[in-house]
Write an enzyme that holds these catalytic residues in place. Structure first.
Site, PDB file in Angstrom:
ATOM      1  N   GLN A 284       3.968   6.827  -6.604  1.00 32.87           N
ATOM      2  CA  GLN A 284       3.348   6.583  -5.311  1.00 32.87           C
ATOM      3  C   GLN A 284       3.342   7.987  -4.853  1.00 32.87           C
ATOM      4  O   GLN A 284       4.436   8.923  -4.473  1.00 32.87           O
ATOM      5  CB  GLN A 284       4.205   5.757  -4.550  1.00 32.87           C
TER       6      GLN A 284
ATOM      7  N   ASP B  79      -3.434   4.979 -12.460  1.00 32.75           N
ATOM      8  CA  ASP B  79      -3.848   5.626 -11.192  1.00 32.75           C
ATOM      9  C   ASP B  79      -5.231   6.341 -11.340  1.00 32.75           C
ATOM     10  O   ASP B  79      -6.013   6.679 -10.438  1.00 32.75           O
ATOM     11  CB  ASP B  79      -2.874   6.464 -10.539  1.00 32.75           C
TER      12      ASP B  79
ATOM     13  N   LYS C 219       2.150  -3.490  -4.488  1.00 37.73           N
ATOM     14  CA  LYS C 219       1.685  -3.446  -5.691  1.00 37.73           C
ATOM     15  C   LYS C 219       2.690  -4.302  -6.724  1.00 37.73           C
ATOM     16  O   LYS C 219       2.151  -5.048  -7.614  1.00 37.73           O
ATOM     17  CB  LYS C 219       2.020  -2.082  -6.011  1.00 37.73           C
TER      18      LYS C 219
HETATM   19  N1  GUN Z   1      -0.982   6.901  -2.185  1.00 36.09           N
HETATM   20  C1  GUN Z   1      -1.943   6.485  -1.294  1.00 36.09           C
HETATM   21  N2  GUN Z   1      -2.954   6.336  -2.092  1.00 36.09           N
HETATM   22  C2  GUN Z   1      -2.292   6.190  -3.374  1.00 36.09           C
HETATM   23  C3  GUN Z   1      -2.921   5.722  -4.644  1.00 36.09           C
HETATM   24  O1  GUN Z   1      -3.936   5.282  -4.776  1.00 36.09           O
HETATM   25  N3  GUN Z   1      -1.994   6.051  -5.553  1.00 36.09           N
HETATM   26  C4  GUN Z   1      -0.820   6.509  -5.507  1.00 36.09           C
HETATM   27  N4  GUN Z   1      -0.055   6.764  -6.579  1.00 36.09           N
HETATM   28  N5  GUN Z   1      -0.244   6.754  -4.468  1.00 36.09           N
HETATM   29  C5  GUN Z   1      -1.047   6.681  -3.420  1.00 36.09           C
END
Ligand code: GUN
Length: 289
Positions: free
Chosen positions: A98, A121, A54
């Site tokens: 995350q 998100d 990211k």
């Molecule tokens: N863990 C797995 N997929 C995601 C996601 O799309 N966002 C976040 N914040 N954590 C994740």
């Protein structure tokens, strides 16, 4: 029949290229540079990989990005305080925590604590609610990316039977709602569903997000179905595998996403879209928080 590959990597790269160009113009017009803060708690190796990806995508397209890492021992109240600080910080446009989080950090409450306008998100109840109602808002990145992949096939969604295997708040539930909003007839299954094959066999569109290697086999798939594999697992030999037995299911599907280079890159591309959108919208949000 030999299914066509939905090339998530190429589609995501295209989106990133467009966003990079858009951001360049946005900046030359004296607009602020969007900033994303990604929070990781603990040292889960998979989370570290996702968080770094990211960050790298932000760097590539010109979004300011910061990774904040906290030890697994951080207290719930200290963690909420950190989020509170980011909520108040005007230089921060997007906040992403995350997942997974350690249990004591109560992820549902954490998502409600993130300022709704910075929730890139799309996990805040307000943004989930907008998705439920089919209203424009910040949509969860993976389901949003899946919808873009489905659109890329050119297949009309209205009237199709869609089956979602997986009922998480991150993927299963929001993608089911998006498909409902597009006029699909949607069944939501999970890893415990009795006679899963009975459902999957009826699917024109099959989205699988349970995190179990190859649980969808060729005999479970309707001829000509579109298959979206959200799984990212390791098999006994340590090799990366999806939830779908790709090599065999490909023989009966019309379209299929590979793992890797299917859904994964789209999650990142959608997150970048959400961050830029959040930055543009800030100051205009009328909801109270
Ligand atoms: N863990 C797995 N997929 C995601 C996601 O799309 N966002 C976040 N914040 N954590 C994740």
């Amino acid at each position: 029949m030999q299914g066509k590959i939905i090339d998530g990597k190429a589609i995501a790269d295209d989106i990133l290229k467009k966003l990079k160009k858009e951001l360049k113009e946005y900046k030359t017009n004296n607009n602020p540079i969007p900033k994303l803060v990604v929070i990781q708690v603990g040292e889960d190796p998979a989370s570290t990989i996702y968080v770094n990806k990211k960050h790298k995508a932000c760097e590539e397209i010109g979004i300011d990005s910061e990774i904040k890492r906290f030890p697994e021992t951080i207290s719930y109240s200290d963690f909420l305080k950190e989020i509170g600080k980011l909520n108040k910080d005007d230089s921060v446009n997007g906040i992403l925590v995350q997942m997974p989080l350690p249990e004591h950090l109560n992820h549902k409450q954490v998502f409600e604590t993130i300022a709704v306008e910075k929730d890139v998100d799309g996990f805040h109840p307000f943004n989930h609610g907008k998705n439920l109602l089919g209203k424009k808002g910040i949509a969860p990145a993976t389901p949003k990316g899946i919808m873009t992949l489905l659109e890329s096939t050119g297949v009309t969604l209205e009237g199709k039977n869609a089956v979602v295997v997986g009922r998480s708040n991150i993927v299963g539930k929001p993608i089911a709602l998006m498909l409902i909003n597009e006029g699909c007839t949607v069944s939501v299954c999970n890893s415990k569903t009795k006679n899963l094959k009975m459902f999957t066999k009826e699917a024109d569109i099959l989205v699988v997000a349970v995190g179990k290697c190859n649980i969808i086999t060729e005999d479970m798939v309707k001829k000509g179905a579109i298959i979206i594999d959200v799984g990212m697992n390791r098999n006994k030999e340590g090799k990366l595998c999806g939830d779908v037995d790709f090599e065999n299911v490909k023989k009966v599907a019309s379209w299929i996403t590979p793992v890797p280079k299917g859904v994964g890159p789209m999650t990142i591309a959608s997150l970048m879209e959400n961050t830029i959108e959040a930055c543009k919208q800030q100051g205009k949000c009328t909801c109270s928080k």
